[in-house]
Enzyme design. Structure first.
Site, short mmCIF file in Angstrom:
data_model
loop_
_atom_site.label_atom_id
_atom_site.label_comp_id
_atom_site.label_asym_id
_atom_site.label_seq_id
_atom_site.Cartn_x
_atom_site.Cartn_y
_atom_site.Cartn_z
N SER A 268 0.90 -1.10 0.08
CA SER A 268 0.34 -0.25 -0.15
C SER A 268 0.87 1.53 -0.08
O SER A 268 0.15 2.59 -0.47
CB SER A 268 -0.69 0.06 1.24
OG SER A 268 -0.05 -0.21 2.14
N HIS B 246 -5.57 -3.32 -2.79
CA HIS B 246 -5.22 -2.39 -3.25
C HIS B 246 -5.13 -3.62 -4.60
O HIS B 246 -4.29 -2.41 -6.16
CB HIS B 246 -3.87 -2.21 -3.07
CG HIS B 246 -3.68 -1.05 -1.88
ND1 HIS B 246 -4.56 0.08 -2.17
CD2 HIS B 246 -3.93 -1.37 -0.56
CE1 HIS B 246 -4.54 1.28 -0.65
NE2 HIS B 246 -3.64 -0.47 -0.14
N LYS C 58 -12.19 0.00 -2.48
CA LYS C 58 -11.00 0.70 -3.18
C LYS C 58 -11.16 0.13 -4.70
O LYS C 58 -11.98 1.31 -4.36
CB LYS C 58 -10.12 -0.16 -2.50
CG LYS C 58 -9.49 -0.26 -1.06
CD LYS C 58 -8.12 -0.53 -0.80
CE LYS C 58 -7.45 -0.79 1.13
NZ LYS C 58 -7.98 0.80 1.59
C1 LIG Z 1 -3.19 -3.60 2.86
C2 LIG Z 1 -4.89 -2.90 2.79
N1 LIG Z 1 -5.94 -4.33 3.39
C3 LIG Z 1 -6.56 -4.14 3.92
C4 LIG Z 1 -6.89 -3.11 4.03
C5 LIG Z 1 -8.47 -2.70 5.31
O1 LIG Z 1 -9.64 -2.32 3.87
P1 LIG Z 1 -10.88 -1.45 4.48
O2 LIG Z 1 -10.97 0.04 4.15
O3 LIG Z 1 -11.89 -2.04 3.68
O4 LIG Z 1 -10.90 -1.87 5.87
C6 LIG Z 1 -6.35 -1.57 3.89
C7 LIG Z 1 -6.81 -0.10 3.82
O5 LIG Z 1 -7.57 0.27 4.25
C8 LIG Z 1 -5.16 -1.73 2.70
O6 LIG Z 1 -4.32 -0.94 2.84
#
Ligand SMILES: Cc1ncc(COP(=O)(O)O)c(C=O)c1O
Length: 396
Positions: free
Chosen positions: A184, A212, A244
């Site tokens: 990320s 992502h 996303k």
């Molecule tokens: C790699 C990664 N996993 C999980 C999440 C969590 O997802 P969510 O925003 O749907 O809780 C995020 C970002 O928020 C992320 O960047």
């Protein structure tokens, strides 16, 4: 008693780590109004521009009117609506897996999956740059957790062998390798085929957080496994989010049906949390419909990635190896990075500065994220601000 929290906040302020919220008062698009000013947004995970797409809004409104605003209970009580099961089938098919289970967020999917799959007498090997929700899941699980250097699979294997040789009582019950698909903060892609080969040799599972990558890489936007053209593998457990590229909300785990059945019975963030609102699930299904039918959004995202990469290299920021919409522009020094980010914002470009502890010391950066809906003009405007201000601050 409150003084303790005041002191902690003061400490954060002194260290420059105090966080504030920026208020957005417009729809989430390529331009947004932040704190009363219109800026071009280069910080969103809304990679395909679906968060404000007419088809997603229409689907949500229609289901909202027919089914109401909330599910009213957790899935295992009375909140299991038809549309939840439909979404699970659709995302399983999209990810080419036999089954899937949805959670309220991607964060909760990671927490629920990791803490229920990995426990006492299990071993987790987790990439150093994994997302906070993976880190939290590992911490909350009772499994022995070891961190391997970023994407360094030789180091992973060495750590694994050492752990196995030290372990008594006939070995671990299960071994899990956990990795982001696209990282990320760095935008690079995990070496999934090699990771799976090592997993096969040691009879380990790979948990892939494709938050992502889904809707972003792979010929149909299927994510990291599709990008590498990998067939379904019962040792691969894929996690993701609709929040996303899919422009909606909600997390999921997709994989072998036994794993999904197990999570339905054991994942606490699934069992003890109210089901997603039906309208949100409808938006997610509409996003899958778009991705399955139309490759235009994926193509324009790629076009924008290429345009930005070419431009940023030409103006002197060095070549960009990244193939994804997350493009880190490494500045190094944290203060200079934050000054640069402030300047960009003043000039109408919102691309956030990221500094320690989110990234390692001397690795502070501007994190640019591109969307399929950015126009060529918007990208060129950003590039000219990067050039002008980069020169002024002697970054280039
Ligand atoms: C790699 C990664 N996993 C999980 C999440 C969590 O997802 P969510 O925003 O749907 O809780 C995020 C970002 O928020 C992320 O960047």
């Amino acid at each position: 008693m409150l003084a303790h929290f005041q002191n902690e906040l003061n400490r954060l302020k002194e260290k420059g780590l105090y966080r504030t919220l920026k208020k957005v008062t417009s729809p989430v698009d390529t331009t947004v109004t932040i704190n009363g000013r219109e800026v071009i947004l280069f910080s969103s995970n809304n990679y395909l521009g679906l968060a404000n797409h007419p088809a997603l809004k229409k689907a949500a409104v229609s289901v909202l009117q027919n089914y109401g605003s909330g599910a009213g209970a957790s899935r295992l009580i009375s909140g299991n609506l038809e549309i939840h099961e439909e979404l699970e089938q659709r995302i399983a098919a999209f990810k080419k897996c036999s089954a899937a289970i949805i959670f309220s967020t991607g964060y909760m999917a990671n927490i629920g999956a990791i803490t229920s799959l990995a426990g006492k007498n299990d071993l987790i090997l987790s990439d150093q740059l994994n997302h906070a929700s993976i880190i939290d899941g590992c911490r909350l699980s009772t499994a022995e957790t070891k961190i391997y250097p970023h994407k360094d699979l030789a180091a992973l294997e060495k750590i694994l062998r050492q752990a196995l040789s030290r372990h008594e009582k006939g070995g671990y019950n299960n071994i899990f390798f956990i990795t982001d698909g696209i990282f990320s903060m760095d935008g690079d892609i995990t070496p999934l085929p090699d990771l799976l080969k090592i997993a096969d040799r040691y009879n380990a599972f790979v948990i892939l957080d494709d938050a992502h990558a889904t809707g972003v890489i792979g010929k149909n936007g299927g994510g990291t496994a599709e990008y590498f053209d990998l067939a379904d593998n019962e040792h691969l457990i894929q996690i993701g989010t609709f929040s996303k590229a899919m422009g909606s909300l909600g997390g999921y785990v997709a994989g072998h049906e036994l794993i999904i059945e197990f999570l339905r019975n054991r994942a606490r963030s699934f069992i003890y949390s109210t089901a997603l609102p039906p309208s949100v699930s409808a938006s997610s299904i509409a996003a899958i419909n778009i991705l399955e039918k139309d490759k235009a959004l994926l193509q324009s995202l790629q076009h924008n990635i290429d345009r930005f990469k070419k431009g940023i290299t030409e103006i002197g920021y060095g070549s960009v190896e990244i193939e994804t919409p997350i493009i880190p522009i490494i500045i190094g020094d944290a203060d200079l990075t934050m000054e640069f980010a402030d300047t960009l914002l003043k000039k109408g470009i919102y691309a956030p500065g990221i500094r320690p502890p989110t990234v390692p010391e001397n690795q502070s950066r501007i994190r640019v994220s591109l969307m399929s809906s950015h126009t060529g003009d918007q990208i060129d405007t950003a590039l000219s601000v990067f050039e002008e201000e980069g020169k002024r601050l002697e970054i280039i």
